[in-house]
Design an enzyme around this catalytic site. Structure first.
Site, short mmCIF file in Angstrom:
data_model
loop_
_atom_site.label_atom_id
_atom_site.label_comp_id
_atom_site.label_asym_id
_atom_site.label_seq_id
_atom_site.Cartn_x
_atom_site.Cartn_y
_atom_site.Cartn_z
N ILE A 196 0.83 -1.20 0.00
CA ILE A 196 0.00 0.00 0.00
C ILE A 196 0.86 1.25 0.00
CG2 ILE A 196 -1.60 1.35 1.41
CD1 ILE A 196 -2.87 -1.33 2.28
N ASN A 226 2.09 4.36 7.57
CA ASN A 226 1.61 3.17 6.87
C ASN A 226 2.24 1.88 7.37
OD1 ASN A 226 0.62 1.54 4.39
ND2 ASN A 226 2.86 1.43 4.22
N SER A 229 -5.12 2.65 9.08
CA SER A 229 -5.69 1.78 10.10
C SER A 229 -6.16 0.51 9.39
CB SER A 229 -6.83 2.49 10.83
OG SER A 229 -7.45 1.66 11.78
N TYR A 272 -3.61 -8.08 16.72
CA TYR A 272 -3.50 -7.09 15.63
C TYR A 272 -4.63 -6.07 15.68
CZ TYR A 272 -3.81 -5.40 10.76
OH TYR A 272 -3.91 -4.62 9.64
N LYS A 289 -4.87 -1.59 15.46
CA LYS A 289 -5.50 -0.80 14.41
C LYS A 289 -6.64 0.06 14.96
CE LYS A 289 -2.85 -1.79 11.00
NZ LYS A 289 -2.02 -0.72 10.38
#
Length: 293
Positions: A22, A126, A180, A194, A198
């Site tokens: 990304i 990121n 996120s 995880y 986020k």
């Protein structure tokens, strides 16, 4: 090639984890829109495809050069210069190695960005990790590594970027964006270490929007759905049951690509498009979150 006019001419972006996935797609897109870009990356000897960092940096320069050339050549007849090899050294990008879980890495990234490009207009946090594991088998070290990179790393990086945006003039401020996840809003049986990170990143943007608005700094979060990157390439390999299952779950009928994140990031980065948007979260998931059937 984008048919939009350049929207970020001479703007300066710093992004963490920008060599692959990304982050890479966003960096190339922003370069094509006229931005100058500083990319943080975690040094490694090679990735799982056998590509080393130098090769990734070179190919990113080439990709950005191609998009810039295509934009400049749009609606023009080719001439002799179009057929010459292009000089990729002219692409306004620098690469800054470092482990984002360490506070000094963020300070170094922002310092090198400003030393090279003289200011910071856009910052994108990121960098992140995700290793699937059953809840009962998660070791403290695995949990802590996700906290250190995904949440602590984002906090240090956003703080370093904000300090620069506050002190600079002409103008003061800028746009801060964190990557996120849809996992900030939903659970995952193998993501119990995880998803909290986020959710924390989303909360960080909500609170920093309150704290930094007086300095003309906008803070927003992008929440990608299932985007196929190097982190999940094996898990979502072509022909796998999981890939087919996820495609059925997504109303648009496909998994996301890293390039699908570039447009939403561009929107949040460009003050002409999103100048009154702060503290917001934008799902980029093909409709996955709302599909309960």
């Amino acid at each position: 090639m984008s048919t939009l006019p350049p929207l970020l001419t001479d703007k300066v972006l710093a992004i963490t984890g920008g060599l692959t996935g990304i982050g890479r797609a966003i960096a190339v897109s922003f370069l094509s829109h006229g931005a100058k870009v500083a990319i943080n990356y975690l040094p490694s000897h090679s990735n799982h495809h056998g590509t080393n960092d130098d090769e990734l940096m070179s190919s990113l320069r080439e990709e950005a050069s191609d998009t810039l050339h295509a934009r400049r050549s749009h609606d023009k007849l080719p001439d002799e210069d179009d057929r010459k090899p292009r000089d990729i050294t002219g692409v306004p990008v620098i690469f800054v190695p470092g482990d984002i879980s360490q506070p000094s890495t963020s300070t170094d990234l922002i310092q090198k960005t400003v030393n090279t490009f003289h200011r910071l207009d856009i910052f994108i946090s990121n960098a992140g990790i995700c290793k699937f594991e059953d809840f009962l088998n998660i070791e403290p070290s695995l949990f802590q590594s996700h906290i250190n990179t995904n949440l602590s790393g984002a906090f240090y990086a956003v703080q370093a970027a904000a300090k620069q945006m506050v002190q600079q003039t002409g103008p003061q401020g800028g746009s801060i964006i964190t990557i996120s996840s849809i996992s900030a809003l939903v659970g995952g049986a193998q993501q119990t270490h995880y998803t909290p990170t986020k959710a924390g990143v989303l909360s960080l943007m909500q609170s920093t929007a309150c704290a930094l608005g007086k300095y003309n700094i906008r803070c927003n979060a992008l929440l990608p759905g299932t985007i196929r990157t190097q982190l999940n390439d094996e898990d979502l390999r072509d022909g796998s049951e999981k890939k087919m299952y996820m495609e059925r779950r997504v109303p648009l009928g496909r998994l996301g690509k890293p390039e699908d994140m570039a447009g939403p990031a561009l929107f949040l980065a460009c003050s002409e498009l999103s100048g009154y948007v702060s503290g917001s979260s934008l799902l980029v998931d093909g409709g996955l979150f709302v599909n309960l059937q």
